[in-house]
Design a protein around this motif. Structure first.
Motif, PDB file in Angstrom:
ATOM      1  N   GLY A 173      21.042  -8.654 -40.468  1.00 32.84           N
ATOM      2  CA  GLY A 173      21.755  -9.072 -41.752  1.00 32.84           C
ATOM      3  C   GLY A 173      20.787  -8.877 -43.150  1.00 32.84           C
ATOM      4  N   GLN A 174      19.327  -9.160 -42.836  1.00 30.61           N
ATOM      5  CA  GLN A 174      18.675  -8.997 -44.222  1.00 30.61           C
ATOM      6  C   GLN A 174      17.991  -7.699 -44.490  1.00 30.61           C
ATOM      7  OE1 GLN A 174      18.403 -11.277 -46.401  1.00 30.61           O
ATOM      8  NE2 GLN A 174      19.610 -12.935 -45.246  1.00 30.61           N
ATOM      9  N   VAL A 175      18.453  -6.697 -43.697  1.00 30.89           N
ATOM     10  CA  VAL A 175      17.578  -5.313 -43.769  1.00 30.89           C
ATOM     11  C   VAL A 175      17.802  -4.909 -45.237  1.00 30.89           C
ATOM     12  CG1 VAL A 175      17.939  -2.946 -43.272  1.00 30.89           C
ATOM     13  CG2 VAL A 175      17.906  -4.642 -41.437  1.00 30.89           C
ATOM     14  N   CYS A 176      18.891  -4.730 -46.023  1.00 31.81           N
ATOM     15  CA  CYS A 176      18.829  -4.516 -47.393  1.00 31.81           C
ATOM     16  C   CYS A 176      18.110  -5.322 -48.251  1.00 31.81           C
ATOM     17  CB  CYS A 176      20.491  -4.490 -47.860  1.00 31.81           C
ATOM     18  SG  CYS A 176      21.249  -3.239 -47.503  1.00 31.81           S
ATOM     19  N   ALA A 177      18.093  -6.389 -47.933  1.00 32.30           N
ATOM     20  CA  ALA A 177      16.915  -7.378 -48.787  1.00 32.30           C
ATOM     21  C   ALA A 177      15.698  -7.126 -48.545  1.00 32.30           C
ATOM     22  CB  ALA A 177      17.276  -8.701 -48.509  1.00 32.30           C
ATOM     23  N   LEU A 178      15.184  -6.900 -47.348  1.00 33.19           N
ATOM     24  CA  LEU A 178      13.966  -6.508 -46.896  1.00 33.19           C
ATOM     25  C   LEU A 178      13.532  -5.140 -47.475  1.00 33.19           C
ATOM     26  CD1 LEU A 178      14.172  -8.076 -43.448  1.00 33.19           C
ATOM     27  CD2 LEU A 178      12.485  -8.898 -45.314  1.00 33.19           C
ATOM     28  N   SER A 179      14.559  -4.169 -47.370  1.00 31.00           N
ATOM     29  CA  SER A 179      14.114  -3.061 -47.874  1.00 31.00           C
ATOM     30  C   SER A 179      13.927  -2.927 -49.287  1.00 31.00           C
ATOM     31  CB  SER A 179      15.439  -1.684 -47.758  1.00 31.00           C
ATOM     32  OG  SER A 179      15.323  -1.663 -46.279  1.00 31.00           O
ATOM     33  N   ASP A 180      14.544  -3.888 -50.265  1.00 32.85           N
ATOM     34  CA  ASP A 180      14.368  -3.927 -51.583  1.00 32.85           C
ATOM     35  C   ASP A 180      12.871  -4.300 -51.979  1.00 32.85           C
ATOM     36  OD1 ASP A 180      17.006  -3.268 -52.290  1.00 32.85           O
ATOM     37  OD2 ASP A 180      17.742  -5.275 -52.345  1.00 32.85           O
ATOM     38  N   VAL A 181      12.415  -5.170 -51.034  1.00 34.24           N
ATOM     39  CA  VAL A 181      11.140  -5.723 -51.137  1.00 34.24           C
ATOM     40  C   VAL A 181      10.057  -4.772 -51.089  1.00 34.24           C
ATOM     41  CG1 VAL A 181       9.396  -7.434 -50.525  1.00 34.24           C
ATOM     42  CG2 VAL A 181      11.685  -7.992 -51.145  1.00 34.24           C
TER      43      VAL A 181
ATOM     44  N   PHE B 122      13.132   1.294 -40.933  1.00 35.55           N
ATOM     45  CA  PHE B 122      12.006   0.650 -40.508  1.00 35.55           C
ATOM     46  C   PHE B 122      12.349  -0.876 -40.065  1.00 35.55           C
ATOM     47  CE2 PHE B 122       8.725  -2.520 -42.082  1.00 35.55           C
ATOM     48  CZ  PHE B 122       7.658  -2.283 -41.248  1.00 35.55           C
ATOM     49  N   TRP B 123      12.967  -1.537 -41.082  1.00 36.34           N
ATOM     50  CA  TRP B 123      13.540  -2.715 -40.951  1.00 36.34           C
ATOM     51  C   TRP B 123      14.506  -3.135 -39.813  1.00 36.34           C
ATOM     52  CZ3 TRP B 123      10.239  -6.301 -42.441  1.00 36.34           C
ATOM     53  CH2 TRP B 123       9.706  -6.134 -43.763  1.00 36.34           C
ATOM     54  N   HIS B 124      15.220  -2.143 -39.295  1.00 38.72           N
ATOM     55  CA  HIS B 124      16.020  -2.304 -38.273  1.00 38.72           C
ATOM     56  C   HIS B 124      15.073  -2.185 -37.003  1.00 38.72           C
ATOM     57  CE1 HIS B 124      20.322  -1.933 -39.428  1.00 38.72           C
ATOM     58  NE2 HIS B 124      20.010  -1.081 -40.170  1.00 38.72           N
ATOM     59  N   GLY B 125      14.139  -1.662 -37.042  1.00 39.32           N
ATOM     60  CA  GLY B 125      13.090  -1.669 -35.933  1.00 39.32           C
ATOM     61  C   GLY B 125      12.272  -2.710 -35.837  1.00 39.32           C
ATOM     62  N   VAL B 126      12.085  -3.358 -37.060  1.00 38.09           N
ATOM     63  CA  VAL B 126      11.389  -4.716 -37.091  1.00 38.09           C
ATOM     64  C   VAL B 126      12.376  -5.824 -36.535  1.00 38.09           C
ATOM     65  CG1 VAL B 126      10.635  -6.710 -38.438  1.00 38.09           C
ATOM     66  CG2 VAL B 126       9.974  -4.320 -38.885  1.00 38.09           C
TER      67      VAL B 126
END
Length: 179
Positions: free
Chosen positions: A17-25, A50-54
């Motif tokens: 659920g935090q993929v978008c926020a993590l991608s922003d960073v 990338f963040w989906h994989g994480v």
């Protein structure tokens, strides 16, 4: 200023659920010149993948994903990972990866707080040796030295800057007392 932020480990399912926020960073850091595995231009799709994989790695128990969030808005302003999955002869070791702080939120102690939280999470997971690498001569190198990491050496031409051209990397380690 650090008291304006919360540092916490995301529950594995919460990471999705935090993929978008993590991608922003991540995108902000790469656009700011950080050599963190990606080249410019970094698309939203590549960052999200990338963040989906994480997140999948966190769900599988292979890594711990920590975030720094603004206490007021809840905005994710930084992140770091503790990679738990290691070869069978290194069950005591973890890697620290993708310590990122959004450029607007740097110089507030967030990076140091993320590193201390990563060390605590690694210790809790039974890890006693941590390893990371970072661009030689950068702000992160100075941060790691300030929070007690030991420089192991420099590897020339290890990676590319996001805009192209080689950069060296400095390898660090930290020994933790057993939990």
């Amino acid at each position: 200023m650090i008291d304006q932020f919360t540092i916490r480990a995301l529950a594995p399912q919460e990471a999705l659920g935090q993929v978008c926020a993590l991608s922003d960073v991540l995108i902000d850091c790469v656009e700011g010149g950080a050599s963190v595995s990606f080249m410019l231009p970094l698309s939203r799709d590549r960052a999200d993948a990338f963040w989906h994989g994480v997140a999948e790695g966190a769900i599988a128990g292979e890594r711990i994903l920590l975030v720094a969030q603004d206490r007021t808005s809840g905005q994710v302003v930084g992140t770091v990972q503790v990679i738990l999955k290691q070869p069978e002869n290194q069950p005591h070791r973890a890697d620290i990866a993708k310590m990122l702080v959004h450029r607007r939120f740097r110089k507030h102690g967030i990076g140091a707080a993320l590193m201390l939280a990563a060390e605590a999470a690694a210790r809790k997971a039974g890890k006693t040796v941590l390893v990371l690498d970072t661009v030689t001569g950068g702000d992160a190198e100075r941060l790691y030295e300030r929070v007690g990491w030991t420089k192991s050496g420099i590897i020339p031409n290890y990676a590319l800057w996001p805009q192209g051209g080689f950069c060296d990397t400095t390898v660090f380690y930290k020994l933790l007392a057993a939990a």
